[in-house]
Design a protein around this motif. Structure first.
Motif, short mmCIF file in Angstrom:
data_model
loop_
_atom_site.label_atom_id
_atom_site.label_comp_id
_atom_site.label_asym_id
_atom_site.label_seq_id
_atom_site.Cartn_x
_atom_site.Cartn_y
_atom_site.Cartn_z
N PRO A 1 21.49 -5.92 4.04
CA PRO A 1 20.27 -6.08 4.85
C PRO A 1 19.62 -4.74 5.23
CG PRO A 1 21.95 -7.59 5.62
CD PRO A 1 22.62 -6.67 4.63
N VAL A 2 20.44 -3.73 5.48
CA VAL A 2 19.91 -2.41 5.85
C VAL A 2 19.15 -1.81 4.67
CG1 VAL A 2 20.49 -0.10 6.67
CG2 VAL A 2 21.83 -2.06 7.44
N TRP A 3 19.69 -1.98 3.45
CA TRP A 3 19.03 -1.40 2.28
C TRP A 3 17.74 -2.13 1.94
CZ3 TRP A 3 20.89 2.86 2.74
CH2 TRP A 3 22.25 3.15 2.78
N VAL A 4 17.69 -3.44 2.19
CA VAL A 4 16.45 -4.18 1.97
C VAL A 4 15.35 -3.62 2.89
CG1 VAL A 4 15.30 -6.41 2.25
CG2 VAL A 4 17.55 -6.31 1.18
N ILE A 5 15.68 -3.44 4.16
CA ILE A 5 14.71 -2.90 5.12
C ILE A 5 14.29 -1.48 4.74
CG2 ILE A 5 14.41 -2.15 7.51
CD1 ILE A 5 16.24 -4.52 8.31
N LYS A 6 15.26 -0.68 4.33
CA LYS A 6 14.95 0.70 3.94
C LYS A 6 13.99 0.72 2.75
CE LYS A 6 16.72 3.04 0.88
NZ LYS A 6 17.44 3.82 -0.14
N THR A 7 14.24 -0.10 1.74
CA THR A 7 13.39 -0.15 0.56
C THR A 7 11.98 -0.58 0.93
OG1 THR A 7 15.26 -0.66 -0.89
CG2 THR A 7 13.08 -1.24 -1.70
N ARG A 8 11.86 -1.60 1.76
CA ARG A 8 10.54 -2.10 2.17
C ARG A 8 9.76 -1.01 2.91
NH1 ARG A 8 10.47 -8.02 2.73
NH2 ARG A 8 11.73 -8.80 0.98
N LEU A 9 10.42 -0.30 3.82
CA LEU A 9 9.74 0.74 4.59
C LEU A 9 9.32 1.91 3.69
CD1 LEU A 9 11.92 0.83 7.85
CD2 LEU A 9 9.59 -0.05 7.61
N GLN A 10 10.17 2.24 2.71
CA GLN A 10 9.85 3.36 1.82
C GLN A 10 8.64 3.07 0.93
OE1 GLN A 10 13.59 4.09 -0.19
NE2 GLN A 10 14.07 5.78 1.20
N LEU A 11 8.42 1.79 0.64
CA LEU A 11 7.34 1.43 -0.27
C LEU A 11 6.00 1.27 0.43
CD1 LEU A 11 9.18 -1.14 -2.58
CD2 LEU A 11 8.59 1.24 -3.08
N GLN A 12 5.99 1.31 1.76
CA GLN A 12 4.72 1.22 2.48
C GLN A 12 3.92 2.50 2.29
OE1 GLN A 12 5.62 -1.82 6.13
NE2 GLN A 12 5.94 0.34 6.57
N ASN A 13 2.63 2.34 2.07
CA ASN A 13 1.76 3.48 1.84
C ASN A 13 0.34 3.08 2.21
OD1 ASN A 13 0.22 2.66 -0.82
ND2 ASN A 13 2.36 2.09 -1.15
N PRO A 14 -0.61 4.03 2.19
CA PRO A 14 -1.99 3.70 2.59
C PRO A 14 -2.64 2.59 1.76
CG PRO A 14 -1.68 6.06 2.58
CD PRO A 14 -0.43 5.47 1.98
N LEU A 15 -2.13 2.32 0.55
CA LEU A 15 -2.71 1.29 -0.30
C LEU A 15 -2.09 -0.09 -0.06
CD1 LEU A 15 -2.84 3.25 -3.70
CD2 LEU A 15 -4.68 2.91 -2.06
N HIS A 16 -1.13 -0.15 0.86
CA HIS A 16 -0.42 -1.41 1.09
C HIS A 16 -1.39 -2.51 1.50
CE1 HIS A 16 3.29 -3.66 2.01
NE2 HIS A 16 3.86 -2.71 1.29
N GLN A 17 -1.28 -3.69 0.86
CA GLN A 17 -2.24 -4.76 1.05
C GLN A 17 -1.82 -5.78 2.11
OE1 GLN A 17 -2.58 -6.17 -2.97
NE2 GLN A 17 -4.17 -4.68 -3.50
N THR A 18 -0.64 -5.66 2.66
CA THR A 18 -0.19 -6.56 3.71
C THR A 18 0.07 -5.75 4.99
OG1 THR A 18 2.10 -6.31 2.97
CG2 THR A 18 0.88 -8.19 2.11
N ARG A 19 0.21 -6.46 6.11
CA ARG A 19 0.47 -5.76 7.37
C ARG A 19 1.76 -4.98 7.27
NH1 ARG A 19 3.35 -5.92 11.95
NH2 ARG A 19 4.63 -7.67 11.24
#
Length: 305
Positions: free
Chosen positions: A125-143
Motif C-alpha cells: 500500500p505504501v508503494w502504491v501511494i508513492k507511485t501515485r504521488l510521484q506521477l502527479q504533475n502540472p498536466l494531471h487531469q484529475t484532482r
C-alpha cells in the motif's frame, strides 16, 4: 539475546533505508515517470533522458516535483529495509545449525526470498501511494492528492482497499530481486573476506572496510537490476491512477506485458533503467555501508556490556 540481535539488524536496516531515500529520491521520481510513459498517455510529460528529466521537473515543478512521494518513500524504505533485515536474519538463523555454520548460496537465496515476500505484503500500500504521488504533475487531469493521508483516503473511497494491493503479484515476483542481490552480496562478501583474511594472515571478518562494502553493495545491485527490471516496469504501470472514468489503464500483469510488447517492444520493459541504475547502485552501496557500520557500533556496544 537472539531477539536483541534481530532487532539490531532491523534498526541497522531502517537507518540504512532512510539514508538511501534521502539522498536518491529525485532519481526515483524520474525512474517512475519513465517507467509508466508508454508514449500514449497525454497527461504525462516526455523527457529526452535522465538529466533532461531532472532539469525539466526542477524548472516546471520545483523541489516539490523532485521530491514528490518523498514521505511514503521514506516510510516504505525504512520499514522495508528494517523488516527485510529482521526477517532475513531470522531465516538465516533457522537455516544454520550454529553460529559457525556457513550457509550455502541456496540457503541465502531462500532466506532472502522469504524475507522479501513478507515485506511485500506489509508495504505494498505504501508503494502504491508513492507511485501515485510521484506521477502527479502540472498536466494531471484529475484532482491531485494533497498528501499521503489524502491519497490513502481517496484511493480507498474511490477504488476500494484492494486498490492498495495493485501490483502485488509483480511485487512478489520482485522477491527474486532481493534474493539475487543478497545472495550475490553474501557470496562476494565471503570471497572478499577469505581473500583479505589470507592476505592479512587473519580470520577476522573486520578486515572489510567501508570501501569493500561499497563495492559489494553496488555490484550485487547491478546483478539484481539487470535480471528483474522488466517486472518493476510492470508493477509501476499497474499502480498508476485510473483515468477519470475510474477505469485502470491496465487490467493485470498480462495486459501490461501484451500492450508493452505490442507498442514498445523489448525497449519498453527497460524504460527508466538509466535513472534506476544511477539511483539504486549508489543507493545500495550507501545502504550496505550504513548497515554494516551500524552493526559494528552495536557489536562494540555489546562487547563493552
Amino acid at each position: 539475546m537472539a531477539v536483541k540481535w534481530e532487532w539490531e539488524n532491523a534498526t541497522a536496516g531502517a537507518v540504512a533505508g532512510f539514508a538511501t531515500v534521502a539522498i536518491m529520491h529525485p532519481l526515483d521520481v524520474v525512474r517512475t515517470r519513465f517507467q509508466v510513459n508508454d508514449g500514449r498517455i497525454s497527461n504525462l510529460p516526455s523527457y529526452k533522458n535522465t538529466p533532461n528529466a531532472i532539469f525539466t521537473i526542477a524548472r516546471s515543478e520545483g523541489s516539490r516535483g523532485l521530491y514528490a512521494g518523498f514521505t511514503p518513500a521514506v516510510i516504505g524504505s525504512s520499514i522495508s529495509w528494517g523488516l527485510f533485515f529482521f526477517f532475513y536474519s531470522r531465516a538465516k538463523k533457522r537455516y544454520s545449525r550454529d553460529e559457525e555454520d556457513k550457509l550455502s548460496p541456496g540457503h541465502h537465496l531462500a532466506a532472502a526470498a522469504e524475507a522479501g515476500a513478507l515485506v511485500s505484503f506489509f508495504t505494498n500500500p505504501v508503494w502504491v501511494i508513492k507511485t501515485r504521488l510521484q506521477l502527479q504533475n502540472p498536466l494531471h487531469q484529475t484532482r491531485q492528492y494533497s498528501g499521503v493521508y489524502d491519497a490513502l483516503r481517496t484511493i480507498t473511497k474511490e477504488e476500494g482497499w484492494t486498490a492498495l494491493y495493485r501490483g502485488i503479484w509483480p511485487s512478489l515476483l520482485l522477491v527474486s530481486h532481493g534474493a539475487i542481490q543478497f545472495t550475490a552480496y553474501e557470496e562476494l562478501r565471503k570471497l572478499l573476506v577469505d581473500f583479505k583474511s589470507e592476505k592479512a594472515k587473519t580470520k577476522d571478518v573486520e578486515v572489510l572496510n567501508s570501501l569493500d562494502y561499497t563495492f559489494l553493495g553496488a555490484s550485487s545491485k547491478v546483478a539484481a537490476i539487470l535480471f528483474t527490471y522488466p517486472v518493476q516496469v510492470i508493477r509501476s504501470r499497474l499502480q498508476q491512477r485510473p483515468n477519470q472514468n475510474g477505469v485502470p489503464r491496465y487490467a493485470d500483469s498480462f495486459h501490461v506485458i501484451k500492450e508493452t510488447a505490442r507498442f514498445e517492444g523489448l525497449r519498453g520493459f527497460y524504460k527508466g533503467i538509466t535513472a534506476n541504475l544511477l539511483k539504486n547502485v549508489p543507493a545500495s552501496a550507501v545502504t550496505f555501508v550504513v548497515y554494516e557500520n551500524v552493526l559494528k557500533v552495536f557489536n562494540l556496544t555489546r562487547k563493552k556490556d
